[in-house]
Scaffold this active site. Sequence first.
Site, PDB file in Angstrom:
ATOM      1  N   ALA A 188       0.807  -1.224   0.000  1.00 21.00           N
ATOM      2  CA  ALA A 188       0.000   0.000   0.000  1.00 21.00           C
ATOM      3  C   ALA A 188       0.836   1.267   0.000  1.00 21.00           C
ATOM      4  O   ALA A 188       0.326   2.350  -0.239  1.00 21.00           O
ATOM      5  CB  ALA A 188      -0.923  -0.002   1.211  1.00 21.00           C
ATOM      6  N   ARG A 211      10.489   7.237  -2.256  1.00 14.50           N
ATOM      7  CA  ARG A 211      11.878   7.320  -2.717  1.00 14.50           C
ATOM      8  C   ARG A 211      12.049   6.920  -4.186  1.00 14.50           C
ATOM      9  O   ARG A 211      13.101   7.125  -4.772  1.00 14.50           O
ATOM     10  CB  ARG A 211      12.768   6.449  -1.809  1.00 14.50           C
ATOM     11  CG  ARG A 211      12.906   7.014  -0.402  1.00 14.50           C
ATOM     12  CD  ARG A 211      13.401   5.984   0.606  1.00 14.50           C
ATOM     13  NE  ARG A 211      12.310   5.128   1.101  1.00 14.50           N
ATOM     14  CZ  ARG A 211      12.479   4.179   2.026  1.00 14.50           C
ATOM     15  NH1 ARG A 211      13.668   3.965   2.545  1.00 14.50           N
ATOM     16  NH2 ARG A 211      11.446   3.452   2.430  1.00 14.50           N
ATOM     17  N   GLN A 268      -5.904  -0.010   2.448  1.00 19.40           N
ATOM     18  CA  GLN A 268      -5.391   0.734   3.601  1.00 19.40           C
ATOM     19  C   GLN A 268      -5.407   2.215   3.238  1.00 19.40           C
ATOM     20  O   GLN A 268      -4.659   2.668   2.376  1.00 19.40           O
ATOM     21  CB  GLN A 268      -3.948   0.315   3.929  1.00 19.40           C
ATOM     22  CG  GLN A 268      -3.384   1.038   5.147  1.00 19.40           C
ATOM     23  CD  GLN A 268      -1.864   0.993   5.201  1.00 19.40           C
ATOM     24  OE1 GLN A 268      -1.185   0.700   4.231  1.00 19.40           O
ATOM     25  NE2 GLN A 268      -1.316   1.296   6.365  1.00 19.40           N
ATOM     26  N   ASN A 294      -0.951   1.493 -48.829  1.00 15.52           N
ATOM     27  CA  ASN A 294      -2.112   0.893 -48.146  1.00 15.52           C
ATOM     28  C   ASN A 294      -3.065   1.920 -47.561  1.00 15.52           C
ATOM     29  O   ASN A 294      -4.147   1.582 -47.128  1.00 15.52           O
ATOM     30  CB  ASN A 294      -1.645  -0.068 -47.050  1.00 15.52           C
ATOM     31  CG  ASN A 294      -0.803   0.627 -46.001  1.00 15.52           C
ATOM     32  OD1 ASN A 294      -0.075   1.562 -46.301  1.00 15.52           O
ATOM     33  ND2 ASN A 294      -0.901   0.177 -44.767  1.00 15.52           N
ATOM     34  N   SER A 350      11.404  -4.628 -58.948  1.00 18.97           N
ATOM     35  CA  SER A 350      11.869  -3.630 -57.979  1.00 18.97           C
ATOM     36  C   SER A 350      11.161  -2.297 -58.182  1.00 18.97           C
ATOM     37  O   SER A 350      10.742  -1.968 -59.292  1.00 18.97           O
ATOM     38  CB  SER A 350      13.372  -3.413 -58.153  1.00 18.97           C
ATOM     39  OG  SER A 350      14.045  -4.599 -57.845  1.00 18.97           O
TER      40      SER A 350
HETATM   41  C1  UD1 Z   1      10.554  -1.878   6.310  1.00 18.20           C
HETATM   42  C2  UD1 Z   1      10.744  -2.213   7.787  1.00 18.20           C
HETATM   43  C3  UD1 Z   1      12.246  -2.328   8.084  1.00 18.20           C
HETATM   44  C4  UD1 Z   1      12.879  -3.347   7.170  1.00 18.20           C
HETATM   45  C5  UD1 Z   1      12.563  -3.077   5.699  1.00 18.20           C
HETATM   46  C6  UD1 Z   1      12.994  -4.257   4.865  1.00 18.20           C
HETATM   47  C7  UD1 Z   1       8.875  -1.095   8.908  1.00 18.20           C
HETATM   48  C8  UD1 Z   1       8.454   0.040   9.736  1.00 18.20           C
HETATM   49  N1  UD1 Z   1      10.168  -1.156   8.580  1.00 18.20           N
HETATM   50  O1  UD1 Z   1      11.139  -0.611   6.095  1.00 18.20           O
HETATM   51  O2  UD1 Z   1      12.446  -2.707   9.422  1.00 18.20           O
HETATM   52  O3  UD1 Z   1      14.288  -3.339   7.373  1.00 18.20           O
HETATM   53  O4  UD1 Z   1      11.156  -2.895   5.499  1.00 18.20           O
HETATM   54  O5  UD1 Z   1      12.821  -4.032   3.495  1.00 18.20           O
HETATM   55  O6  UD1 Z   1       8.092  -1.961   8.608  1.00 18.20           O
HETATM   56  N2  UD1 Z   1       3.474  -0.410   3.247  1.00 18.20           N
HETATM   57  C9  UD1 Z   1       2.094  -0.437   3.368  1.00 18.20           C
HETATM   58  N3  UD1 Z   1       1.467   0.516   4.112  1.00 18.20           N
HETATM   59  C10 UD1 Z   1       2.153   1.489   4.765  1.00 18.20           C
HETATM   60  C11 UD1 Z   1       3.553   1.522   4.658  1.00 18.20           C
HETATM   61  C12 UD1 Z   1       4.178   0.549   3.899  1.00 18.20           C
HETATM   62  O7  UD1 Z   1       1.441  -1.300   2.793  1.00 18.20           O
HETATM   63  O8  UD1 Z   1       1.493   2.318   5.416  1.00 18.20           O
HETATM   64  C13 UD1 Z   1       4.143  -1.438   2.432  1.00 18.20           C
HETATM   65  C14 UD1 Z   1       4.962  -0.855   1.307  1.00 18.20           C
HETATM   66  O9  UD1 Z   1       4.183  -0.767   0.116  1.00 18.20           O
HETATM   67  C15 UD1 Z   1       6.094  -1.854   1.161  1.00 18.20           C
HETATM   68  C16 UD1 Z   1       6.234  -2.460   2.548  1.00 18.20           C
HETATM   69  O10 UD1 Z   1       5.044  -2.153   3.244  1.00 18.20           O
HETATM   70  O11 UD1 Z   1       5.765  -2.879   0.236  1.00 18.20           O
HETATM   71  C17 UD1 Z   1       7.444  -1.887   3.302  1.00 18.20           C
HETATM   72  O12 UD1 Z   1       7.285  -0.494   3.412  1.00 18.20           O
HETATM   73  P1  UD1 Z   1       8.496   0.519   3.255  1.00 18.20           P
HETATM   74  O13 UD1 Z   1       7.992   1.874   3.446  1.00 18.20           O
HETATM   75  O14 UD1 Z   1       9.262   0.210   2.044  1.00 18.20           O
HETATM   76  O15 UD1 Z   1       9.360   0.101   4.544  1.00 18.20           O
HETATM   77  P2  UD1 Z   1      10.899   0.293   4.770  1.00 18.20           P
HETATM   78  O16 UD1 Z   1      11.187   1.679   5.147  1.00 18.20           O
HETATM   79  O17 UD1 Z   1      11.647  -0.295   3.654  1.00 18.20           O
HETATM   80 CA    CA Z   2      11.089  -1.122   1.712  1.00 17.10          CA
END
Ligand code: UD1
Ligand code: CA
Length: 476
Positions: A13, A18, A88, A402, A421
């Site tokens: 979600a 980044r 979400q 065409n 040709s």
């Molecule tokens: C997260 C972990 C971190 C871990 C890393 C590994 C948390 C707080 N941190 O960090 O400990 O080292 O993954 O890759 O979990 N997502 C949702 N809803 C939200 C936020 C995120 O569905 O509200 C989903 C994102 O789409 C993604 C996944 O959760 O697929 C991870 O979220 P992301 O924001 O990438 O977490 P990281 O900062 O990488």
């Molecule tokens: Ca991540």
Amino acid sequence: MANKDIAVIILAAGLGKRMKSDLPKVLHPVAGKPMLFYPIEVVKSLKIEKVIVVIGHKGEEVIERLGGKGQGARSKGEYKSQIQFVKQEPQLGTGHAVLCAEESLKTWKGDILILSGDVPLITRETILGLLDLHAKKKATISFISAIVENPAGYGRAVRNKGGSVVRVVEDKDASQKEKAINEINTGIYCTSAQFLFSSLKKIKKENVQGEYYLPDLIAIAAREKKKVACLTHINPAEVMGINNRIELSEANEEMRERINNEFMLAGVTLVDDETAYIHKGVKIGRDTTIYPNVFLEGHTNIGERCIIEEGCKIINSSVGDGSVIKSHSVIESSQIGKDAFIGPFARLRPESHIEDGAKIGNFVEVKKSTIGKGTKVNHLSYIGDAVIGKNVNIGAGTITCNYDGIRKQQTIIEDGAFIGSDTQLVAPVRVGKDAYIGSGSTITKDVPSGSLALSRPEQRIVEGWVEKKGLKKRER
Ligand code: UD1
Ligand code: CA
């Protein structure tokens, strides 16, 4: 056998800030498939029936790409698994995301596996390892960690003096000392439904990001003296999370290596395996040779003993056994038969059917046309909206006209015809079986079988014209 003991929640979600993109992060492609495709594939291979994907940011786009229809749809698209989508909104962190799946799992008594939509390189074997450890250790919660060279950005696994993991601290909340820990949380967990949903409600958002952190479950379990098991992965590349385009490129490189190794072991020669860009799902027969900088994309199927030379791009197309695609040809949504010869520098636009043994030469463009068995279109031609029979010879520079400015019109050339040709075939027009067309003709009317058509002014000779004009060059 279906796996009825485990349910899966895949988190997808997040905004993916980044990535700096209009496309939701989990839809960014790795080897041609959205990264979210891969954890779903793993779950499917484990025959897990209950799969919940948490969507949010541009959720409808995610559902559509995965082939479902509307909120809560069960996906029937490309991925054909029983996926249930849960929304979400707003996105308050990974802990909150999992909580959004509670309603769909309220009668669930078994364990729950949690995967991240942005960790595409994860394998079935690793997940089996986690499930196995979880069962063997009779743990309340198990997760996968990895030792990495550069842990920046990841949550760190904090261990106590006895070596047990007692909590995970996010990069942004970590102290200098904690930032030095190079064991990271990979965001992959297994726990019981009961512990999960009761503990999620205890998570607070008092942290730098003001989010509900899912990894806080580890600290809750440790505090409550519940068993935390940790599987430390030895290959960090497999569990890397993708947050920016540099990591996306690294994941593509890793996936490329996996795909290409598989092809090489199955009998395909890759002249330079680092520059063969082959999408997930492409099929290639044995003893086919792929030269450098070749892109094989989408639903593409290459036969046995083919040669695909450098710089070719083939998208959603099939190439029959023994065919040769010479350098720098571009082929899209087309079918090529056996022992055909295409290029160099040929372009096949959608709906081109090149039958067995046909030849399409340099600087030839074909669009929505059938080129019959053994027919040759060897040089500098445009063939659009045409049906060309067997053993036809199309001379250099032949153009099917065409488009009449309003509509696309068809050209039909029957078996054995010979097109001289520099002929223009003004469609709609038909050239009968074995007919001949003299070079340089503009054909506007049908040509009956077995006849000759010529449409060019008779040649005129003016004898001595150069001398009369005083243009004769002086002899040296
Ligand atoms: C997260 C972990 C971190 C871990 C890393 C590994 C948390 C707080 N941190 O960090 O400990 O080292 O993954 O890759 O979990 N997502 C949702 N809803 C939200 C936020 C995120 O569905 O509200 C989903 C994102 O789409 C993604 C996944 O959760 O697929 C991870 O979220 P992301 O924001 O990438 O977490 P990281 O900062 O990488
Ligand atoms: Ca991540």
